[in-house]
Design a protein around this motif. Sequence first.
Motif, PDB file in Angstrom:
ATOM      1  N   GLU A  20      78.182  90.690  46.698  1.00  0.00           N
ATOM      2  CA  GLU A  20      78.499  92.252  46.598  1.00  0.00           C
ATOM      3  C   GLU A  20      78.555  92.198  48.110  1.00  0.00           C
ATOM      4  N   VAL A  21      78.227  91.517  48.844  1.00  0.00           N
ATOM      5  CA  VAL A  21      77.929  91.478  50.695  1.00  0.00           C
ATOM      6  C   VAL A  21      79.329  91.245  50.798  1.00  0.00           C
ATOM      7  N   VAL A  22      79.306  89.729  50.054  1.00  0.00           N
ATOM      8  CA  VAL A  22      80.755  89.315  50.393  1.00  0.00           C
ATOM      9  C   VAL A  22      82.079  89.899  50.199  1.00  0.00           C
ATOM     10  N   VAL A  23      81.741  90.983  49.417  1.00  0.00           N
ATOM     11  CA  VAL A  23      83.353  91.441  48.433  1.00  0.00           C
ATOM     12  C   VAL A  23      83.202  92.545  49.499  1.00  0.00           C
ATOM     13  N   GLY A  24      82.162  93.446  49.523  1.00  0.00           N
ATOM     14  CA  GLY A  24      82.245  94.546  49.951  1.00  0.00           C
ATOM     15  C   GLY A  24      82.131  95.836  49.435  1.00  0.00           C
ATOM     16  N   PRO A  25      81.840  97.091  49.980  1.00  0.00           N
ATOM     17  CA  PRO A  25      81.617  97.909  48.670  1.00  0.00           C
ATOM     18  C   PRO A  25      83.095  98.575  48.430  1.00  0.00           C
ATOM     19  N   THR A  26      84.215  98.130  48.926  1.00  0.00           N
ATOM     20  CA  THR A  26      85.987  98.538  48.821  1.00  0.00           C
ATOM     21  C   THR A  26      86.481  97.834  48.334  1.00  0.00           C
ATOM     22  N   GLU A  27      87.659  97.595  47.850  1.00  0.00           N
ATOM     23  CA  GLU A  27      88.093  96.328  48.406  1.00  0.00           C
ATOM     24  C   GLU A  27      88.864  95.729  49.593  1.00  0.00           C
ATOM     25  N   GLY A  28      89.534  97.231  50.033  1.00  0.00           N
ATOM     26  CA  GLY A  28      90.246  97.146  51.461  1.00  0.00           C
ATOM     27  C   GLY A  28      88.896  97.419  52.556  1.00  0.00           C
ATOM     28  N   ALA A  29      87.642  96.794  52.317  1.00  0.00           N
ATOM     29  CA  ALA A  29      86.808  97.689  53.393  1.00  0.00           C
ATOM     30  C   ALA A  29      86.858  96.363  54.514  1.00  0.00           C
ATOM     31  N   SER A  30      86.760  94.975  54.119  1.00  0.00           N
ATOM     32  CA  SER A  30      87.303  94.038  55.076  1.00  0.00           C
ATOM     33  C   SER A  30      88.156  94.310  55.986  1.00  0.00           C
ATOM     34  N   SER A  31      89.304  95.009  55.860  1.00  0.00           N
ATOM     35  CA  SER A  31      90.531  94.981  56.735  1.00  0.00           C
ATOM     36  C   SER A  31      90.137  95.857  58.007  1.00  0.00           C
ATOM     37  N   THR A  32      89.093  96.715  57.378  1.00  0.00           N
ATOM     38  CA  THR A  32      88.336  97.235  58.408  1.00  0.00           C
ATOM     39  C   THR A  32      87.584  96.369  59.538  1.00  0.00           C
ATOM     40  N   LEU A  33      87.178  95.633  59.619  1.00  0.00           N
ATOM     41  CA  LEU A  33      86.400  94.454  59.902  1.00  0.00           C
ATOM     42  C   LEU A  33      87.291  94.186  61.551  1.00  0.00           C
ATOM     43  N   SER A  34      86.437  94.285  62.411  1.00  0.00           N
ATOM     44  CA  SER A  34      87.943  93.468  64.142  1.00  0.00           C
ATOM     45  C   SER A  34      88.129  91.549  63.243  1.00  0.00           C
ATOM     46  N   PRO A  35      88.598  91.242  63.739  1.00  0.00           N
ATOM     47  CA  PRO A  35      88.960  89.482  64.299  1.00  0.00           C
ATOM     48  C   PRO A  35      87.582  88.670  64.120  1.00  0.00           C
TER      49      PRO A  35
END
Length: 244
Positions: A20-35
């Motif tokens: 759950e942590v790896v996938v994130g709460p939404t599909e686009g959640a990881s895109s909000t993170l900086s590199p």
Amino acid sequence: MSEFSLNFDEFSSELDALSEVVVGPTEGASSTLSPRARISAGNAATLMLAAIYEEYVRQQVMSAFKEKCSRVNGHSEFPKALAGKVWKKALDAMARTQFSRVEERAREMEESIQNILNFTLRKDLASDVSKTVAHNVNNMRPQQMVELFKDIGIAEIIGKSCNDPKLKALIGVPKKAELISNVTLRLDAFFQRRNDMAHALQAGRSSGPVEILQDIQLFRLFGKGLASALDTEFPELEREGLEA
């Protein structure tokens, strides 16, 4: 349900939470993170997966050791080197513990030392030394896992744990020997990656979500195979017969 199966259920729940942590709460959640944040998240997930898996293997070693102690007639049914290894592991652990901490936990330490003495010198199998038996010095690479189980008289644990049909499908090889070899290589490669990350967190590379989820699936299926192998090693009917 056996203790081995219960251990696996707990392990599987931990893997679910990590997924759950790896996938994130939404599909686009990881895109909000900086590199840099994505690298840190990938490193953290990989280190956590290694820790969860290592604890699972230790729990299964402890359960297998206790189960065997309840079935055998004495030390002679364990490998001869076991008592010496328990003695050395216990002394090494105590030597690394600050004396102030020993004083804080005096009663607990005294009980632990007494258990070690009873098991190693008096050959008392009722003394609980399971944590010492399951203690691993290095990462839980396949060879370390093999050694822990071999210490208590269970041989070829990797091969015995590679019987799940879904694991065969994941690895994609039909022959058992190839499956064991491939699983061993993939587990070794994971821990090499884990160590590279732990020792060079600023290197600028980490595992992405897809790779980590694949790692989680590998550990889940291999972990299920381990529980099944131990259930075979200690059949339920035999356990019931001994309790009766």
